[in-house]
Design a protein around this motif. Structure first.
Motif, mmCIF file in Angstrom:
data_model
loop_
_atom_site.group_PDB
_atom_site.id
_atom_site.type_symbol
_atom_site.label_atom_id
_atom_site.label_comp_id
_atom_site.label_asym_id
_atom_site.label_seq_id
_atom_site.Cartn_x
_atom_site.Cartn_y
_atom_site.Cartn_z
ATOM 1 N N MET A 59 25.696 -20.917 15.403
ATOM 2 C CA MET A 59 24.516 -20.341 16.059
ATOM 3 C C MET A 59 24.395 -18.854 15.751
ATOM 4 S SD MET A 59 23.434 -23.071 17.282
ATOM 5 C CE MET A 59 24.130 -24.693 17.569
ATOM 6 N N LYS B 282 19.798 -28.905 12.188
ATOM 7 C CA LYS B 282 18.542 -28.249 11.865
ATOM 8 C C LYS B 282 18.526 -26.873 12.534
ATOM 9 C CE LYS B 282 13.587 -29.010 12.010
ATOM 10 N NZ LYS B 282 12.486 -29.912 12.390
ATOM 11 N N HIS B 283 18.015 -25.875 11.821
ATOM 12 C CA HIS B 283 17.859 -24.542 12.391
ATOM 13 C C HIS B 283 16.523 -23.977 11.962
ATOM 14 C CE1 HIS B 283 21.935 -24.129 13.916
ATOM 15 N NE2 HIS B 283 22.412 -24.568 12.765
ATOM 16 N N GLU B 284 16.160 -22.863 12.610
ATOM 17 C CA GLU B 284 14.938 -22.194 12.183
ATOM 18 C C GLU B 284 15.037 -20.703 12.429
ATOM 19 O OE1 GLU B 284 12.004 -24.211 14.463
ATOM 20 O OE2 GLU B 284 12.319 -22.976 16.240
ATOM 21 N N CYS C 293 16.324 -18.483 16.614
ATOM 22 C CA CYS C 293 16.228 -19.918 16.368
ATOM 23 C C CYS C 293 15.828 -20.538 17.704
ATOM 24 C CB CYS C 293 17.559 -20.486 15.896
ATOM 25 S SG CYS C 293 17.500 -22.286 15.666
ATOM 26 N N HIS D 192 19.905 -23.204 21.024
ATOM 27 C CA HIS D 192 20.416 -22.313 19.981
ATOM 28 C C HIS D 192 20.262 -20.838 20.361
ATOM 29 C CE1 HIS D 192 20.423 -25.501 16.531
ATOM 30 N NE2 HIS D 192 20.702 -26.034 17.702
ATOM 31 N N MET E 23 21.784 -17.421 19.007
ATOM 32 C CA MET E 23 21.157 -17.470 17.694
ATOM 33 C C MET E 23 19.900 -16.611 17.680
ATOM 34 S SD MET E 23 20.865 -20.749 15.255
ATOM 35 C CE MET E 23 20.740 -20.475 13.468
HETATM 36 CU CU LIG Z 1 19.615 -22.965 15.271
#
Ligand SMILES: [Cu+2]
Length: 150
Positions: free
Chosen positions: A51, A77-79, A133, A138, A143
């Motif tokens: 994270m 999955k992350h963003e 994120c 997260h 994050m």
């Molecule tokens: Cu993430």
């Protein structure tokens, strides 16, 4: 059906907030989507399952347009979403109620494991611009990061 309409409307409004300068306070504070032909620098950012963003503190110059090349090195999955803290938190809350929501905004790169994406962004005001994120849990796990615009 009502829910979908509300969501679409929210997306439109969110998109508008990033559509350009001069329409209010928020977008000039965080900057705006940039044009590829104005990019002066490419900055690589990686996302991982601890994270964390690497780097999580990025220095940019006022007026600079950068290309963020964002790589998800995790198994999840992350963003990376660029925005003002309160707006990001509000968005995170909305994400929790709609966990399958997909992002298509120019301030967002949503990445499946191992994938790479890019955001071109112009920073037009000195100060701090947050990114995070917003996948449920997260941001809460730390994050997040910030651009220092000087
Ligand atoms: Cu993430």
């Amino acid at each position: 059906m009502k829910k979908i309409v509300a969501f679409l409307l929210m997306s439109l409004l969110a998109g508008q907030a990033f559509a350009g300068a001069g329409h209010g306070k928020q977008e000039s504070v965080v900057g705006m989507p940039g044009h590829a032909d104005e990019v002066t620098r490419t900055i690589n950012v990686t996302l991982n399952d601890l994270m964390r963003f690497t780097p999580d503190n990025i220095n940019v110059k006022k007026g600079e347009t950068v290309r963020l090349v964002i790589t998800n090195k995790g198994q999840l999955k992350h963003e990376l979403v660029i925005g003002e803290t309160q707006a990001l938190l509000k968005h995170a809350k909305m994400m929790r109620s709609m966990p399958d929501m997909q992002h298509t905004s120019p301030n967002t790169a949503s990445l499946e494991p191992g994938k790479q994406g890019a955001i071109i962004w112009t920073f037009d005001k000195a100060g701090s611009v947050d990114f995070a994120c917003l996948i449920p849990g997260h941001w809460e796990a730390g994050m997040k990061g910030a651009f220092s615009v000087n």
